[in-house]
Design a protein around this motif. Structure first.
Motif, PDB file in Angstrom:
ATOM      1  N   UNK A 188      30.380  35.754  27.166  1.00 13.38           N
ATOM      2  CA  UNK A 188      29.933  37.145  27.175  1.00 13.38           C
ATOM      3  C   UNK A 188      30.393  37.895  28.425  1.00 13.38           C
ATOM      4  N   UNK A 189      30.762  37.146  29.469  1.00 10.38           N
ATOM      5  CA  UNK A 189      31.235  37.791  30.691  1.00 10.38           C
ATOM      6  C   UNK A 189      32.702  38.224  30.592  1.00 10.38           C
ATOM      7  N   UNK A 190      33.386  37.776  29.548  1.00 12.59           N
ATOM      8  CA  UNK A 190      34.819  38.026  29.419  1.00 12.59           C
ATOM      9  C   UNK A 190      35.243  39.474  29.600  1.00 12.59           C
ATOM     10  N   UNK A 191      34.680  40.405  28.817  1.00  7.89           N
ATOM     11  CA  UNK A 191      35.093  41.808  28.966  1.00  7.89           C
ATOM     12  C   UNK A 191      34.849  42.362  30.364  1.00  7.89           C
ATOM     13  N   UNK A 192      33.745  41.958  30.995  1.00  4.45           N
ATOM     14  CA  UNK A 192      33.458  42.446  32.345  1.00  4.45           C
ATOM     15  C   UNK A 192      34.468  41.900  33.349  1.00  4.45           C
ATOM     16  N   UNK A 193      34.848  40.632  33.164  1.00  6.54           N
ATOM     17  CA  UNK A 193      35.836  40.029  34.057  1.00  6.54           C
ATOM     18  C   UNK A 193      37.180  40.731  33.903  1.00  6.54           C
ATOM     19  N   UNK A 194      37.596  40.928  32.661  1.00  5.59           N
ATOM     20  CA  UNK A 194      38.893  41.577  32.421  1.00  5.59           C
ATOM     21  C   UNK A 194      38.888  43.014  32.919  1.00  5.59           C
ATOM     22  N   UNK A 195      37.812  43.736  32.664  1.00  9.02           N
ATOM     23  CA  UNK A 195      37.723  45.117  33.132  1.00  9.02           C
ATOM     24  C   UNK A 195      37.737  45.166  34.663  1.00  9.02           C
ATOM     25  N   UNK A 196      37.059  44.218  35.292  1.00 10.21           N
ATOM     26  CA  UNK A 196      37.052  44.160  36.758  1.00 10.21           C
ATOM     27  C   UNK A 196      38.456  43.931  37.302  1.00 10.21           C
ATOM     28  N   UNK A 197      39.202  43.058  36.639  1.00  8.83           N
ATOM     29  CA  UNK A 197      40.579  42.792  37.063  1.00  8.83           C
ATOM     30  C   UNK A 197      41.465  44.018  36.871  1.00  8.83           C
ATOM     31  N   UNK A 198      41.250  44.734  35.789  1.00 10.80           N
ATOM     32  CA  UNK A 198      42.034  45.943  35.543  1.00 10.80           C
ATOM     33  C   UNK A 198      41.738  47.005  36.597  1.00 10.80           C
ATOM     34  N   UNK A 199      40.471  47.126  36.969  1.00 12.32           N
ATOM     35  CA  UNK A 199      40.098  48.080  38.021  1.00 12.32           C
ATOM     36  C   UNK A 199      40.692  47.642  39.357  1.00 12.32           C
ATOM     37  N   UNK A 200      40.644  46.331  39.627  1.00  8.92           N
ATOM     38  CA  UNK A 200      41.225  45.808  40.865  1.00  8.92           C
ATOM     39  C   UNK A 200      42.723  46.091  40.914  1.00  8.92           C
ATOM     40  N   UNK A 257      39.424  38.333  46.903  1.00 10.59           N
ATOM     41  CA  UNK A 257      40.246  37.412  46.115  1.00 10.59           C
ATOM     42  C   UNK A 257      40.762  36.268  46.976  1.00 10.59           C
ATOM     43  N   UNK A 258      41.198  36.587  48.194  1.00  8.58           N
ATOM     44  CA  UNK A 258      41.698  35.540  49.085  1.00  8.58           C
ATOM     45  C   UNK A 258      40.586  34.578  49.493  1.00  8.58           C
ATOM     46  N   UNK A 259      39.370  35.110  49.621  1.00  6.67           N
ATOM     47  CA  UNK A 259      38.246  34.275  50.052  1.00  6.67           C
ATOM     48  C   UNK A 259      37.683  33.418  48.924  1.00  6.67           C
ATOM     49  N   UNK A 260      37.652  33.985  47.719  1.00  8.38           N
ATOM     50  CA  UNK A 260      37.000  33.290  46.607  1.00  8.38           C
ATOM     51  C   UNK A 260      37.944  32.959  45.452  1.00  8.38           C
ATOM     52  N   UNK A 261      39.226  33.207  45.647  1.00  7.06           N
ATOM     53  CA  UNK A 261      40.188  32.990  44.571  1.00  7.06           C
ATOM     54  C   UNK A 261      40.231  31.569  44.054  1.00  7.06           C
ATOM     55  N   UNK A 262      39.989  30.594  44.945  1.00  7.98           N
ATOM     56  CA  UNK A 262      40.024  29.191  44.528  1.00  7.98           C
ATOM     57  C   UNK A 262      38.928  28.879  43.514  1.00  7.98           C
ATOM     58  N   UNK A 263      37.835  29.645  43.562  1.00 14.41           N
ATOM     59  CA  UNK A 263      36.720  29.410  42.638  1.00 14.41           C
ATOM     60  C   UNK A 263      36.852  30.228  41.355  1.00 14.41           C
ATOM     61  N   UNK A 264      37.820  31.127  41.335  1.00 12.93           N
ATOM     62  CA  UNK A 264      37.930  32.061  40.215  1.00 12.93           C
ATOM     63  C   UNK A 264      39.212  31.844  39.421  1.00 12.93           C
ATOM     64  N   UNK A 265      39.623  30.586  39.284  1.00 14.67           N
ATOM     65  CA  UNK A 265      40.891  30.287  38.626  1.00 14.67           C
ATOM     66  C   UNK A 265      40.973  30.893  37.236  1.00 14.67           C
ATOM     67  N   UNK A 266      40.003  30.585  36.388  1.00 16.27           N
ATOM     68  CA  UNK A 266      40.042  31.076  35.015  1.00 16.27           C
ATOM     69  C   UNK A 266      39.888  32.591  34.961  1.00 16.27           C
ATOM     70  N   UNK A 267      39.040  33.129  35.813  1.00 17.89           N
ATOM     71  CA  UNK A 267      38.819  34.576  35.805  1.00 17.89           C
ATOM     72  C   UNK A 267      40.078  35.330  36.200  1.00 17.89           C
ATOM     73  N   UNK A 268      40.756  34.875  37.254  1.00 18.68           N
ATOM     74  CA  UNK A 268      41.957  35.562  37.717  1.00 18.68           C
ATOM     75  C   UNK A 268      43.128  35.358  36.760  1.00 18.68           C
ATOM     76  N   UNK A 269      43.041  34.348  35.916  1.00 15.46           N
ATOM     77  CA  UNK A 269      44.086  34.126  34.924  1.00 15.46           C
ATOM     78  C   UNK A 269      43.842  34.880  33.635  1.00 15.46           C
ATOM     79  N   UNK A 270      42.828  35.731  33.632  1.00 11.82           N
ATOM     80  CA  UNK A 270      42.442  36.441  32.422  1.00 11.82           C
ATOM     81  C   UNK A 270      43.549  37.357  31.910  1.00 11.82           C
ATOM     82  N   UNK A 271      44.452  37.763  32.783  1.00 12.54           N
ATOM     83  CA  UNK A 271      45.533  38.651  32.376  1.00 12.54           C
ATOM     84  C   UNK A 271      46.840  37.886  32.252  1.00 12.54           C
ATOM     85  N   UNK A 272      47.342  37.382  33.374  1.00  9.66           N
ATOM     86  CA  UNK A 272      48.717  36.895  33.363  1.00  9.66           C
ATOM     87  C   UNK A 272      48.888  35.545  32.690  1.00  9.66           C
TER      88      UNK A 272
END
Length: 341
Positions: free
Chosen positions: A228-240, A201-216
């Protein structure tokens, strides 16, 4: 863990309330500033873990056929007071009119109090259910919610659904299971996984703005380039969030520490720090901090620690509890006695 009082959770809540304050003080910093990535990392796990703790202690909300409505009324009053206080600050700053206050749609800090009320009200419905079906259902709801654009800040619905699995995980988790989950042999597996996630996240967080904002940030899947990637992104964040939260708990002291008193009284800090942040924001402090890079981080780090300490003062706790009609002289005496030790 202490049988009389679980200082483990007091210490954990103290760490989390500090991260909540720091996260909110970092929130106005945007753009290409490196602190934005740090902020996104904090937001991946700090509220999911806080919600998990709330669920863990929600077992007493409905007991022996009786519902603890006093707790619901306490949260409701705290929510109303919090929303009104924030709106007053915004009105004084000329940012919004006080008449624009909206108790039914909140994207800021008060959402947590409203969500707690909703989660508490569902306990009579889920208390006799088995944990696995409830958790699976809440995960499905969290993943499905992103497809509906109208599931957002209204009634805090997006966060209620997305953070729901963490609340019910805490609710169904027994102390014996938690103790087994915190065994050293599991630490050797969980901590490296969490470290790898944080580094990513620290290395690639700048490129993942929308993805990391999927929750908060209540971002729907339609904000992504590929829906179509939405559920996978959200599930990945929940696992993280799950793995980072689990890893953090390995390092929390089990016994009584100086953090314990702070963790016992997080509500005043949670409510008042946001108001202080808004005052500083409208005063223009971020016009300067935004250009200071890591120096700004250490300034906000120290400021956050100082605010947590000051707002945990017994006099502040006393006044907040008076407002919320839960002031008890015994509580204040205990606070003073603990600080004197």
């Amino acid at each position: 863990m202490n049988k009389e009082r679980d200082y483990f959770f007091d210490n954990l809540k103290a760490v989390l309330i500090f991260l909540v304050v720091l996260g909110h003080f970092l929130l106005p910093i945007r753009g290409d500033n490196p602190l934005v990535v740090v902020k996104r990392l904090i937001y991946v796990f700090h509220m999911p873990l806080f919600v998990f703790i709330s669920g863990y202690f929600a077992k007493k909300i409905y007991k022996n056929g009786q519902y603890n409505f006093k707790k619901i009324l306490y949260l409701l009053k705290a929510y109303v007071v919090f929303v009104v206080a924030i709106q007053i600050v915004y009105a004084i700053a000329g940012f919004e009119k006080f008449t624009e206050i909206d108790f039914f749609s909140q994207s800021g800090a008060p959402w947590y109090l409203f969500a707690m009320i909703v989660w508490y009200l569902t306990i009579p419905l889920v208390r006799k259910c088995k944990a696995v079906p409830v958790l699976l259902l809440t995960v499905v709801l969290a993943l499905t919610a992103g497809y509906f654009k109208n599931v957002g800040d209204f009634l805090c619905l997006s966060r209620i659904l997305v953070f729901g699995p963490f609340f019910y995980l805490g609710y169904f988790l027994e102390q014996k299971t938690l103790e087994k989950a915190l065994q050293p042999k599991l630490q050797r597996l969980v901590v490296p996984c969490a470290e790898a996630i944080c580094i990513f996240i620290l290395a690639y967080g700048a490129r993942l703005k929308d993805s990391l904002g999927m929750v908060y940030e209540n971002i729907s899947y339609y904000e992504l380039e590929e829906v179509w990637k939405g559920p996978m992104v959200r599930l990945s964040l929940m696992i993280a969030a799950f793995l980072i939260s689990w890893a953090i708990m390995f390092f929390i002291p089990r016994g009584k520490t100086r953090l314990s008193v702070i963790g016992q009284n997080t509500m005043p800090v949670y409510m008042l720090h946001r108001i202080l942040r808004d005052i500083l924001m409208f005063a223009g402090i971020y016009d300067y901090l935004g250009d200071w890079g890591w120096i700004a981080f250490f300034i906000l780090l120290g400021l956050s620690a100082g605010i947590v300490y000051v707002l945990n003062n017994s006099h502040v706790v006393n006044q907040v509890n008076r407002i919320l009609a839960l002031h008890t002289p015994q509580l204040i005496r205990n606070l003073k006695r603990q600080r004197a030790r």
